[in-house]
Design a protein around this motif. Sequence first.
Motif, PDB file in Angstrom:
ATOM      1  N   MET A 255      -2.875 -18.029  -9.214  1.00 32.60           N
ATOM      2  CA  MET A 255      -2.717 -18.858 -10.399  1.00 32.60           C
ATOM      3  C   MET A 255      -3.759 -18.470 -11.420  1.00 32.60           C
ATOM      4  SD  MET A 255      -0.846 -20.883 -11.690  1.00 32.60           S
ATOM      5  CE  MET A 255      -0.226 -22.425 -12.091  1.00 32.60           C
ATOM      6  N   LEU A 256      -3.416 -18.594 -12.681  1.00 36.77           N
ATOM      7  CA  LEU A 256      -4.364 -18.317 -13.746  1.00 36.77           C
ATOM      8  C   LEU A 256      -5.253 -19.528 -13.955  1.00 36.77           C
ATOM      9  CD1 LEU A 256      -2.168 -16.595 -16.482  1.00 36.77           C
ATOM     10  CD2 LEU A 256      -3.806 -15.547 -14.956  1.00 36.77           C
ATOM     11  N   PRO A 257      -6.561 -19.358 -13.835  1.00 41.32           N
ATOM     12  CA  PRO A 257      -7.456 -20.496 -14.058  1.00 41.32           C
ATOM     13  C   PRO A 257      -7.278 -21.063 -15.463  1.00 41.32           C
ATOM     14  CG  PRO A 257      -8.653 -18.581 -13.206  1.00 41.32           C
ATOM     15  CD  PRO A 257      -7.265 -18.137 -13.526  1.00 41.32           C
ATOM     16  N   GLY A 258      -7.084 -22.342 -15.559  1.00 34.39           N
ATOM     17  CA  GLY A 258      -6.971 -22.988 -16.855  1.00 34.39           C
ATOM     18  C   GLY A 258      -5.628 -22.824 -17.531  1.00 34.39           C
ATOM     19  N   ALA A 259      -4.676 -22.142 -16.880  1.00 35.83           N
ATOM     20  CA  ALA A 259      -3.394 -21.900 -17.534  1.00 35.83           C
ATOM     21  C   ALA A 259      -2.285 -22.819 -17.023  1.00 35.83           C
ATOM     22  CB  ALA A 259      -2.976 -20.442 -17.342  1.00 35.83           C
ATOM     23  N   SER A 260      -2.577 -23.606 -15.999  1.00 33.83           N
ATOM     24  CA  SER A 260      -1.525 -24.476 -15.492  1.00 33.83           C
ATOM     25  C   SER A 260      -1.254 -25.632 -16.451  1.00 33.83           C
ATOM     26  CB  SER A 260      -1.875 -24.991 -14.104  1.00 33.83           C
ATOM     27  OG  SER A 260      -3.084 -25.703 -14.130  1.00 33.83           O
ATOM     28  N   ASN A 261      -2.269 -26.064 -17.186  1.00 37.95           N
ATOM     29  CA  ASN A 261      -2.096 -27.142 -18.165  1.00 37.95           C
ATOM     30  C   ASN A 261      -2.634 -26.679 -19.509  1.00 37.95           C
ATOM     31  OD1 ASN A 261      -1.004 -29.225 -16.443  1.00 37.95           O
ATOM     32  ND2 ASN A 261      -3.001 -29.219 -15.452  1.00 37.95           N
ATOM     33  N   LEU A 262      -1.768 -26.090 -20.292  1.00 41.13           N
ATOM     34  CA  LEU A 262      -2.127 -25.608 -21.624  1.00 41.13           C
ATOM     35  C   LEU A 262      -1.851 -26.703 -22.646  1.00 41.13           C
ATOM     36  CD1 LEU A 262      -0.489 -22.086 -21.297  1.00 41.13           C
ATOM     37  CD2 LEU A 262      -2.903 -22.645 -21.074  1.00 41.13           C
ATOM     38  N   PRO A 263      -2.328 -26.533 -23.876  1.00 39.83           N
ATOM     39  CA  PRO A 263      -2.043 -27.538 -24.906  1.00 39.83           C
ATOM     40  C   PRO A 263      -0.540 -27.708 -25.158  1.00 39.83           C
ATOM     41  CG  PRO A 263      -3.708 -25.979 -25.665  1.00 39.83           C
ATOM     42  CD  PRO A 263      -3.185 -25.463 -24.364  1.00 39.83           C
ATOM     43  N   ASN A 264      -0.171 -28.816 -25.770  1.00 40.03           N
ATOM     44  CA  ASN A 264       1.199 -29.113 -26.200  1.00 40.03           C
ATOM     45  C   ASN A 264       2.203 -29.196 -25.050  1.00 40.03           C
ATOM     46  OD1 ASN A 264       0.307 -29.025 -28.938  1.00 40.03           O
ATOM     47  ND2 ASN A 264       0.449 -26.807 -28.864  1.00 40.03           N
ATOM     48  N   GLY A 265       1.742 -29.629 -23.887  1.00 41.50           N
ATOM     49  CA  GLY A 265       2.657 -29.781 -22.765  1.00 41.50           C
ATOM     50  C   GLY A 265       3.089 -28.482 -22.113  1.00 41.50           C
ATOM     51  N   LEU A 266       2.422 -27.382 -22.435  1.00 43.43           N
ATOM     52  CA  LEU A 266       2.770 -26.088 -21.855  1.00 43.43           C
ATOM     53  C   LEU A 266       2.029 -25.866 -20.549  1.00 43.43           C
ATOM     54  CD1 LEU A 266       2.726 -23.699 -24.952  1.00 43.43           C
ATOM     55  CD2 LEU A 266       4.706 -24.676 -23.804  1.00 43.43           C
ATOM     56  N   GLY A 267       2.623 -25.064 -19.694  1.00 38.38           N
ATOM     57  CA  GLY A 267       1.982 -24.675 -18.451  1.00 38.38           C
ATOM     58  C   GLY A 267       2.562 -23.380 -17.941  1.00 38.38           C
ATOM     59  N   LEU A 268       1.807 -22.720 -17.100  1.00 35.03           N
ATOM     60  CA  LEU A 268       2.266 -21.505 -16.422  1.00 35.03           C
ATOM     61  C   LEU A 268       2.268 -21.788 -14.933  1.00 35.03           C
ATOM     62  CD1 LEU A 268       0.249 -18.587 -18.087  1.00 35.03           C
ATOM     63  CD2 LEU A 268       2.650 -19.110 -18.374  1.00 35.03           C
ATOM     64  N   ARG A 269       3.295 -21.296 -14.280  1.00 35.37           N
ATOM     65  CA  ARG A 269       3.338 -21.388 -12.824  1.00 35.37           C
ATOM     66  C   ARG A 269       3.908 -20.077 -12.308  1.00 35.37           C
ATOM     67  NH1 ARG A 269       8.423 -21.430 -11.215  1.00 35.37           N
ATOM     68  NH2 ARG A 269      10.022 -22.560 -12.357  1.00 35.37           N
ATOM     69  N   PRO A 270       3.588 -19.742 -11.067  1.00 37.13           N
ATOM     70  CA  PRO A 270       4.154 -18.522 -10.492  1.00 37.13           C
ATOM     71  C   PRO A 270       5.681 -18.610 -10.441  1.00 37.13           C
ATOM     72  CG  PRO A 270       2.331 -19.325  -9.151  1.00 37.13           C
ATOM     73  CD  PRO A 270       2.636 -20.398 -10.160  1.00 37.13           C
ATOM     74  N   ALA A 271       6.334 -17.491 -10.732  1.00 33.90           N
ATOM     75  CA  ALA A 271       7.789 -17.432 -10.625  1.00 33.90           C
ATOM     76  C   ALA A 271       8.193 -17.526  -9.158  1.00 33.90           C
ATOM     77  CB  ALA A 271       8.308 -16.142 -11.242  1.00 33.90           C
ATOM     78  N   ARG A 272       9.361 -18.135  -8.935  1.00 33.85           N
ATOM     79  CA  ARG A 272       9.908 -18.281  -7.589  1.00 33.85           C
ATOM     80  C   ARG A 272      11.269 -17.584  -7.528  1.00 33.85           C
ATOM     81  NH1 ARG A 272       7.811 -24.017  -8.455  1.00 33.85           N
ATOM     82  NH2 ARG A 272       9.761 -24.458  -9.519  1.00 33.85           N
ATOM     83  N   PRO A 273      11.738 -17.251  -6.351  1.00 36.52           N
ATOM     84  CA  PRO A 273      13.075 -16.645  -6.249  1.00 36.52           C
ATOM     85  C   PRO A 273      14.157 -17.488  -6.942  1.00 36.52           C
ATOM     86  CG  PRO A 273      11.939 -16.426  -4.158  1.00 36.52           C
ATOM     87  CD  PRO A 273      11.064 -17.302  -5.040  1.00 36.52           C
ATOM     88  N   SER A 274      14.000 -18.797  -6.924  1.00 38.63           N
ATOM     89  CA  SER A 274      15.001 -19.671  -7.560  1.00 38.63           C
ATOM     90  C   SER A 274      15.006 -19.549  -9.087  1.00 38.63           C
ATOM     91  CB  SER A 274      14.761 -21.132  -7.149  1.00 38.63           C
ATOM     92  OG  SER A 274      13.474 -21.555  -7.569  1.00 38.63           O
ATOM     93  N   ASP A 275      14.015 -18.851  -9.661  1.00 36.11           N
ATOM     94  CA  ASP A 275      13.966 -18.647 -11.112  1.00 36.11           C
ATOM     95  C   ASP A 275      14.808 -17.455 -11.570  1.00 36.11           C
ATOM     96  OD1 ASP A 275      12.151 -20.772 -11.852  1.00 36.11           O
ATOM     97  OD2 ASP A 275      10.536 -19.581 -10.941  1.00 36.11           O
ATOM     98  N   GLN A 276      15.354 -16.666 -10.623  1.00 34.10           N
ATOM     99  CA  GLN A 276      16.088 -15.456 -10.996  1.00 34.10           C
ATOM    100  C   GLN A 276      17.215 -15.701 -11.993  1.00 34.10           C
ATOM    101  OE1 GLN A 276      13.868 -13.040 -10.609  1.00 34.10           O
ATOM    102  NE2 GLN A 276      15.600 -11.742 -10.183  1.00 34.10           N
ATOM    103  N   PRO A 277      18.078 -16.713 -11.813  1.00 30.74           N
ATOM    104  CA  PRO A 277      19.136 -16.933 -12.812  1.00 30.74           C
ATOM    105  C   PRO A 277      18.558 -17.228 -14.208  1.00 30.74           C
ATOM    106  CG  PRO A 277      19.650 -18.110 -10.796  1.00 30.74           C
ATOM    107  CD  PRO A 277      18.240 -17.600 -10.655  1.00 30.74           C
TER     108      PRO A 277
END
Length: 171
Positions: A1-23
Amino acid sequence: MLPGASNLPNGLGLRPARPSDQPFLAALYSSTRADLRLIDGEQELVESIIDMQFRAQTMGYGQQFPNAMYFIVEKLNERIGKATIDFGSSAVHVVDIAFIPIARGRGYGATVLQAIQQIAGQLKAPMLLSVKKDNLPARRLYQKMGFQLEQSGAAHDQLVWYPDQKAMQEY
């Protein structure tokens, strides 16, 4: 995980992609390929070409950047984009960043890139990315964020951002 990137401003966040994200990722890629939709042919043929290009891009990223990390960009827990980042030994490479059409031009890309810049700054590593020569909105954003031309190519330019000029002189 990226430190500090899970909860970015304006309701944004980053999370690791999962196989279920392929579509989602396939649909996102398709939304970025207006150029291929100009092919004179039946819709089914055009869609199969786009799908083939998506698979080729995925395989190419895996070969060129075997240690890259794949993230989903979310706004209020809804998927709106992706970021592929390779934390190499001498640079942080933004391999790919893309957003669904409704999320483009809203500053989300800048927010994600700023988070990556903070990490690159902590690592004292330059940040690299490529941009299509004809992608003027992205080029303007990168220029505003301090990216400079590193290398010019036929269709793409490679840009670089240095976190701290004094620290970078050590490289």
